[in-house]
Design a protein around this motif. Structure first.
Motif, short mmCIF file in Angstrom:
data_model
loop_
_atom_site.label_atom_id
_atom_site.label_comp_id
_atom_site.label_asym_id
_atom_site.label_seq_id
_atom_site.Cartn_x
_atom_site.Cartn_y
_atom_site.Cartn_z
N LEU A 102 34.54 27.21 16.06
CA LEU A 102 34.15 26.13 16.96
C LEU A 102 35.00 26.07 18.22
O LEU A 102 34.67 25.32 19.14
CB LEU A 102 34.22 24.78 16.24
CG LEU A 102 32.95 24.35 15.50
CD1 LEU A 102 32.69 25.25 14.31
CD2 LEU A 102 33.03 22.90 15.05
N LYS A 103 36.09 26.84 18.27
CA LYS A 103 36.93 26.89 19.46
C LYS A 103 37.35 28.33 19.71
O LYS A 103 37.64 29.07 18.77
CB LYS A 103 38.19 26.03 19.30
CG LYS A 103 37.93 24.54 19.21
CD LYS A 103 39.25 23.79 19.08
CE LYS A 103 39.02 22.29 18.96
NZ LYS A 103 40.30 21.55 18.82
N LYS A 104 37.37 28.68 20.98
CA LYS A 104 37.79 30.03 21.34
C LYS A 104 38.28 30.02 22.78
O LYS A 104 37.70 29.35 23.64
CB LYS A 104 36.62 31.01 21.18
CG LYS A 104 37.03 32.43 20.89
CD LYS A 104 35.81 33.25 20.51
CE LYS A 104 36.21 34.61 20.02
NZ LYS A 104 35.03 35.43 19.64
N GLU A 105 39.35 30.76 23.04
CA GLU A 105 39.90 30.83 24.40
C GLU A 105 40.23 32.27 24.74
O GLU A 105 40.44 33.11 23.85
CB GLU A 105 41.14 29.95 24.53
CG GLU A 105 42.27 30.31 23.59
CD GLU A 105 43.46 29.40 23.76
OE1 GLU A 105 44.38 29.49 22.94
OE2 GLU A 105 43.46 28.61 24.72
N LYS A 106 40.28 32.54 26.05
CA LYS A 106 40.55 33.90 26.52
C LYS A 106 41.14 33.83 27.91
O LYS A 106 41.03 32.81 28.62
CB LYS A 106 39.27 34.73 26.53
CG LYS A 106 38.20 34.21 27.49
CD LYS A 106 37.03 35.17 27.58
CE LYS A 106 37.51 36.51 28.06
NZ LYS A 106 36.42 37.49 28.15
N ASP A 107 41.79 34.93 28.31
CA ASP A 107 42.36 35.03 29.65
C ASP A 107 41.26 35.26 30.68
O ASP A 107 40.27 35.94 30.42
CB ASP A 107 43.37 36.18 29.72
CG ASP A 107 44.59 35.92 28.85
OD1 ASP A 107 44.90 34.73 28.62
OD2 ASP A 107 45.22 36.89 28.38
N VAL A 108 41.47 34.67 31.86
CA VAL A 108 40.53 34.82 32.96
C VAL A 108 41.25 35.54 34.09
O VAL A 108 42.34 35.13 34.51
CB VAL A 108 40.01 33.45 33.44
CG1 VAL A 108 39.10 33.61 34.65
CG2 VAL A 108 39.27 32.75 32.31
N PHE A 131 42.05 44.69 37.06
CA PHE A 131 43.44 45.09 37.26
C PHE A 131 44.26 44.01 37.96
O PHE A 131 45.38 44.27 38.38
CB PHE A 131 43.50 46.39 38.07
CG PHE A 131 42.79 47.54 37.39
CD1 PHE A 131 43.39 48.21 36.35
CD2 PHE A 131 41.53 47.93 37.80
CE1 PHE A 131 42.74 49.27 35.72
CE2 PHE A 131 40.87 48.97 37.18
CZ PHE A 131 41.47 49.65 36.13
N LYS A 132 43.74 42.83 38.10
CA LYS A 132 44.47 41.72 38.71
C LYS A 132 45.18 40.91 37.64
O LYS A 132 44.78 40.91 36.47
CB LYS A 132 43.50 40.82 39.49
CG LYS A 132 42.83 41.49 40.68
CD LYS A 132 43.81 41.74 41.80
CE LYS A 132 43.10 42.32 43.03
NZ LYS A 132 44.04 42.52 44.15
N PRO A 133 46.26 40.21 38.01
CA PRO A 133 46.92 39.34 37.02
C PRO A 133 46.00 38.18 36.63
O PRO A 133 45.09 37.80 37.37
CB PRO A 133 48.17 38.86 37.75
CG PRO A 133 47.85 39.00 39.19
CD PRO A 133 46.95 40.19 39.32
N ARG A 134 46.29 37.64 35.48
CA ARG A 134 45.42 36.57 34.99
C ARG A 134 45.62 35.29 35.80
O ARG A 134 46.74 34.97 36.23
CB ARG A 134 45.68 36.31 33.52
CG ARG A 134 47.04 35.73 33.20
CD ARG A 134 47.14 35.45 31.71
NE ARG A 134 48.40 34.77 31.39
CZ ARG A 134 48.71 34.34 30.18
NH1 ARG A 134 47.86 34.54 29.17
NH2 ARG A 134 49.85 33.73 29.95
#
Length: 508
Positions: A255-261, A266-269
């Motif tokens: 029910l919850k999930k997160e990730k880097d954007v 090749f750019k930093p998050r």
């Protein structure tokens, strides 16, 4: 009612012996249900629900000769049958196991006046026996008597197993429109309801019943299923990192999930995107005998973008692309009683069968963000071409549902949530509408004060006064004079003038 489960490795055993007499001397039985068209009785099949009455007749005829019999048994039965393949290292320990359980049996009392004396079916004579069955609301406690692993499962699991399951897994049983339906059940699980008629004769040497003739008429049953409370999920089940796959033996729901954007590969998050959902309201099924719009429920989705560095403080939230919803249908089955819980994929001697149906794909590129937050409401309706049944759990099988919500993010991989979905079939609201009106009317205060002269006519028209308090017309009895007075307030009135004492009627 038998509650034991018969398990064996090859064929089922029957409790009645089949007749070995000449087939030309056997009587013939047929079952007809009231309301069915004789020409299309097996092409259309009404769906019966809780408290529905199934009425009809059983006709028996012996076309070739007189046949002696002892009993006419008419029953309404509900059975569940499963089979499971066992894959073991040694061939001797493998193979296929079967299980069959009769969880419901109603017997129609036979009217002795309809039976011939002596018990002899005369050649070419038709005998008719009526029947009437009512779909019960629950099963008897003896229908579920197996041992639970823990005492905490005793109440909840037993209550679920005493609910009537719907007809499932019969591809040859049409619906009310005469269409063969797909309910996404595997061949390994089948739940059937039927009306059975048997002509029985007992053998003289051992009094064992022998079936001379039998007939079976299948019916489709979908009992009412009330909304259940939300599924209790552990913290490790409701939250999962972006790399969690949730395999067949892992958590079923996320029910919850997160990730880097990132702005690009090749750019930093720039930050982290958290996508979460709440369990939606149950999906209500409509009466399958009536045409109506498809049922719909809404899935609330929340998105939260958290910036991780000071350099990304001016970065806008990520751009969303599409959102896709899929319905996963889960079916579990076993040949021994097993707790079929929806919280976890079943392991051990239990079979699992799942199908996935894509419901919709919508563009969400114009989703407005309020600061770093956004909210979505995704409508969910049943897939076309699939007949859903209410969620249920029995001793040998269960059906549950879940939603896959896939949120697409620009320049990044998508985020997938798995959300539990309950499907229910509540009773119609109209059934209790009349009771509520009567209760409100009973508690409405009533005035018992004498009415004013200006409101007598209105209150009389409304019928709020009891008969003994309603104003009566002042008409004189026979033998007394009556005079019409001038109108008062624009209306005329007839009043009675009593005669003075000592003066006869008509004197001046």
């Amino acid at each position: 009612m038998p509650s034991s489960i018969s398990t064996h490795a090859s064929t089922f055993s029957t409790f009645l012996t089949t007749s070995t007499t000449n087939p030309f001397s056997k009587p013939q039985t047929s079952i007809s249900i009231n309301g069915d068209n004789a020409l299309s009785a097996y092409r259309t099949q009404a769906t019966y629900t809780t408290h529905s009455r199934i009425t009809g007749t059983v006709q028996v005829v012996s076309p070739n000769c007189d046949v002696r019999f002892d009993e006419v048994v008419i029953t309404f039965e509900g059975t569940i049958s499963t089979w499971l393949d066992r894959f073991n290292p040694t061939p001797a320990s493998g193979g296929r196991t079967y299980a069959e359980k009769m969880f419901l049996k109603l017997t129609q009392p036979t009217d002795d006046t309809l039976l011939p004396i002596p018990r002899l079916l005369t050649k070419s004579k038709t005998y008719t026996f009526p029947f009437e069955f009512v779909i019960p609301e629950k099963l008897l406690p003896s229908a579920c008597s197996h041992h639970r692993s823990t005492s905490s499962q005793e109440t909840a699991e037993r209550e679920e197993h005493l609910q009537l399951p719907p007809t499932s897994g019969d591809p040859l049983l049409p619906d009310a429109n005469g269409v063969l339906v797909d309910d996404s059940f595997p061949d390994m699980l089948k739940i059937a309801y039927s009306i059975n008629a048997r002509i029985i004769r007992r053998r003289e040497r051992d009094n064992k019943p022998v079936v001379l003739s039998s007939s079976v008429r299948k019916v489709r049953v979908m009992p009412y299923a009330e909304d259940a409370p939300p599924i209790m999920l552990d913290g490790e089940v409701t939250a999962a990192p972006a790399f969690a796959g949730g395999g067949s033996m892992g958590p079923r729901y996320v029910l919850k999930k997160e990730k880097d954007v990132k702005k690009s590969l090749f750019k930093p998050r720039l930050g982290r995107l958290l996508v979460s959902a709440h369990q939606p309201n149950p999906l209500h099924l409509h009466d399958p005998n009536k045409a109506g719009p498809p049922s719909t429920t809404m899935v609330p989705i929340s998105l939260l973008f958290t910036k991780t560095t000071s350099s990304s403080s001016s970065s806008p939230p990520p751009k969303l692309t599409t959102i896709t919803t899929k319905l996963r249908i889960h079916t579990t089955f076993s040949t021994t009683p097993f707790p079929h819980t929806p919280q976890q994929e079943a392991a051990g001697p239990v079979g699992n069968y799942s199908t996935t149906h894509t419901l919709s794909t919508r563009c969400i590129s114009n989703t407005p963000w309020t600061g770093n937050e956004a909210k979505l409401s995704v409508p969910v309706s049943p897939p076309k071409g699939v007949m859903l049944v209410p969620s249920f759990s029995t001793c040998l099988g269960a059906r549950s549902y879940s939603l896959e919500v896939i949120v697409g993010v620009q320049n990044s991989s998508s985020i997938t949530l798995r959300i539990p979905l309950q499907v229910s079939f509540p009773p119609p609201v109209e059934a209790g509408a009349g009771v509520e009106v009567g209760v409100e009317e009973f508690f409405t205060p009533r005035s018992v004060a004498p009415p004013s002269s200006s409101s007598v006519a209105d209150e009389e028209r409304r019928g709020q006064l009891p008969p003994h308090m309603r104003p009566r017309a002042n008409l004189p009895p026979e033998g007394l004079p009556a005079y019409v007075f001038p109108p008062v307030g624009g209306e005329g009135g007839v009043v009675r003038i009593p005669s003075p004492v000592g003066i006869s009627p008509g004197c001046g």
